[in-house]
Design a protein around this motif. Structure first.
Motif, PDB file in Angstrom:
ATOM      1  N   VAL A  26      90.979  96.809 -27.857  1.00  0.00           N
ATOM      2  CA  VAL A  26      90.350  95.848 -26.919  1.00  0.00           C
ATOM      3  C   VAL A  26      91.367  94.532 -26.830  1.00  0.00           C
ATOM      4  CG1 VAL A  26      88.469  94.352 -26.561  1.00  0.00           C
ATOM      5  CG2 VAL A  26      88.142  96.774 -27.171  1.00  0.00           C
ATOM      6  N   ASN A  27      91.841  94.174 -27.989  1.00  0.00           N
ATOM      7  CA  ASN A  27      92.666  92.971 -28.186  1.00  0.00           C
ATOM      8  C   ASN A  27      94.035  93.264 -27.335  1.00  0.00           C
ATOM      9  OD1 ASN A  27      90.816  91.431 -29.666  1.00  0.00           O
ATOM     10  ND2 ASN A  27      91.564  92.201 -31.360  1.00  0.00           N
ATOM     11  N   SER A  28      94.400  94.346 -27.375  1.00  0.00           N
ATOM     12  CA  SER A  28      95.594  94.628 -26.670  1.00  0.00           C
ATOM     13  C   SER A  28      95.741  94.867 -25.276  1.00  0.00           C
ATOM     14  CB  SER A  28      96.294  95.943 -27.397  1.00  0.00           C
ATOM     15  OG  SER A  28      96.520  95.961 -28.447  1.00  0.00           O
ATOM     16  N   PHE A  29      94.553  95.375 -24.782  1.00  0.00           N
ATOM     17  CA  PHE A  29      94.430  95.603 -23.340  1.00  0.00           C
ATOM     18  C   PHE A  29      93.520  94.714 -22.286  1.00  0.00           C
ATOM     19  CE2 PHE A  29      96.131  99.658 -25.221  1.00  0.00           C
ATOM     20  CZ  PHE A  29      96.948  99.823 -24.534  1.00  0.00           C
ATOM     21  N   LYS A  89      91.917  91.121 -21.457  1.00  0.00           N
ATOM     22  CA  LYS A  89      92.477  89.444 -21.297  1.00  0.00           C
ATOM     23  C   LYS A  89      91.593  88.771 -22.237  1.00  0.00           C
ATOM     24  CE  LYS A  89      94.777  89.503 -16.961  1.00  0.00           C
ATOM     25  NZ  LYS A  89      94.836  88.976 -15.629  1.00  0.00           N
ATOM     26  N   ASP A  90      90.273  88.770 -22.114  1.00  0.00           N
ATOM     27  CA  ASP A  90      89.430  87.883 -22.927  1.00  0.00           C
ATOM     28  C   ASP A  90      89.357  88.335 -24.234  1.00  0.00           C
ATOM     29  OD1 ASP A  90      87.864  90.186 -22.533  1.00  0.00           O
ATOM     30  OD2 ASP A  90      86.333  89.219 -21.303  1.00  0.00           O
ATOM     31  N   LYS A  91      89.576  89.454 -24.689  1.00  0.00           N
ATOM     32  CA  LYS A  91      89.692  90.138 -26.106  1.00  0.00           C
ATOM     33  C   LYS A  91      88.021  89.732 -26.835  1.00  0.00           C
ATOM     34  CE  LYS A  91      94.372  89.074 -26.720  1.00  0.00           C
ATOM     35  NZ  LYS A  91      95.470  88.285 -27.380  1.00  0.00           N
ATOM     36  N   CYS A  92      87.071  90.453 -25.921  1.00  0.00           N
ATOM     37  CA  CYS A  92      85.988  90.201 -26.642  1.00  0.00           C
ATOM     38  C   CYS A  92      85.151  91.441 -25.880  1.00  0.00           C
ATOM     39  CB  CYS A  92      84.938  88.810 -26.305  1.00  0.00           C
ATOM     40  SG  CYS A  92      84.604  88.628 -24.546  1.00  0.00           S
TER      41      CYS A  92
END
Length: 358
Positions: free
Chosen positions: A175-178, A180-183
């Protein structure tokens, strides 16, 4: 072992009151004997920990007996009554790898029965080993098996190429890699029980439903498919709102379904608003939180707004002042007039007031 315990009241997933005796250990139900003042009593079932479950009437009955003993005490002694539960402790015989590894969980995904067994083992493990944490996994990219033996649903799902089972740390990394808001957010999830059926389509749930369904919802405390749930409440909404209008306009006016005028999120997409084409003009109606918004459209027949002076609710006529002291003779003759009804009965009443005036 023998434990003396009190019976408690709890509410099950169907919101039915039940009695339960909480135990300190996992219990082998085949060896259990429950005594009350030396008399054996029998539960109607057990939970996943082997704790006995009783009908509401049973717990109420014994609470009354306890209350009478308390009332009649004369020497200050505590007369609260307990239940003697005699049982053998149940051991978790399966290897931890069966329910706490990616490979073990992957094997369970061949059937709903096997997957539910894994969930039960994880739950029981936390009962026995409270201070130990389970490994955390994401199933089908949407269900989180937590360190505490719980199951959560990922509300803000991300389209990723994932195996059926991956660790939660790996999922977070993806999720953090792909994104933008990483949440992402989660919510408590209920998994269908073995043999249960959707109350709308009647289909028995399987492991494929967990894989294909966006999520599960409840209808009258019964788990339903996402699509079935939305269909059920969509037609319920149509039936309820048309019934309101039809009790005022007996010719059953035609209507158009509109997107929800208050909320455009997934939670409300199955709750349409309506545009009714009545003989007096068009009326837009729909639920707005806890009220029904009734909106008389441009071109609707004229009526005196003072007929609503006794209604202490939201009233809005853009560009004009409308309140509980609106002068008699204030005629609605252009624009849009909105009034909020706090019940279906009030909605009918407001429509009738206008219908009688015009």
């Amino acid at each position: 072992m023998v434990e003396r315990k009190q019976m408690e009241v709890f509410y099950n997933s169907c919101e039915e009151a039940k009695g339960i005796i909480r135990l300190d250990h996992l219990a082998d139900t085949n060896t259990m004997i429950i005594l009350f003042c030396g008399k054996q009593i029998f539960p109607e079932g057990f939970n996943s920990y082997g704790e006995p479950i009783f009908p509401e009437e049973t717990v109420r009955h014994y609470k009354r007996i306890e209350a009478l003993n308390e009332r009649n005490k004369i020497d200050g002694t505590d007369y609260s009554l307990g239940f003697d539960v005699i049982y053998d402790e149940m051991e978790i015989k399966e290897s931890r790898k069966v329910f706490d590894s990616a490979s073990g969980i992957q094997k369970s995904l061949t059937s709903l029965e096997d997957f539910l067994k894994v969930l039960k083992l994880r739950d029981c493990f936390k009962k026995v080993y409270e201070k130990e944490s389970l490994n955390e996994f994401v199933i089908f990219g949407k269900y989180v098996l937590t360190a505490y033996g719980e199951v959560y649903f990922i509300k803000t799902q991300v389209k990723l190429e994932l195996n059926d089972v991956c660790t939660l740390d790996y999922y977070r990394g993806m999720v953090n890699s792909f994104v933008k808001d990483k949440c992402y957010t989660t919510t408590v999830c209920t998994i269908p029980k073995l043999g249960s059926r959707c109350p709308v389509c009647g289909k028995e749930f399987s492991i494929n439903d967990l894989k294909k369904e966006e999520r599960f919802w409840k209808i009258n405390n019964k788990i339903a498919h996402n699509k079935c749930y939305k269909e059920f409440y969509r037609f319920l909404e149509i039936n309820n709102i048309t019934r309101i209008v039809d009790q005022v306009y007996y010719d059953k006016p035609k209507y158009e379904l509109l997107p929800n005028g208050y909320c455009n999120e997934e939670c409300c997409e199955h709750k349409p608003w309506f545009l009714f084409h009545t003989k007096d003009g068009d009326i837009r109606i729909g639920w707005r939180k806890r009220v029904i918004s009734i909106e008389f459209q441009e071109g609707f027949k004229e009526f005196d707004l003072s007929i609503f002076n006794n209604e202490d609710v939201t009233k809005l006529w853009v560009g004009h002042s409308v309140n509980n002291n609106t002068p008699k003779g204030t005629i609605f003759n252009k624009g849009i007039f909105i009034i909020h009804a706090w019940s279906e009965e009030k909605a009918i009443e407001y429509l009738r007031k206008v219908n009688r005036y015009v």
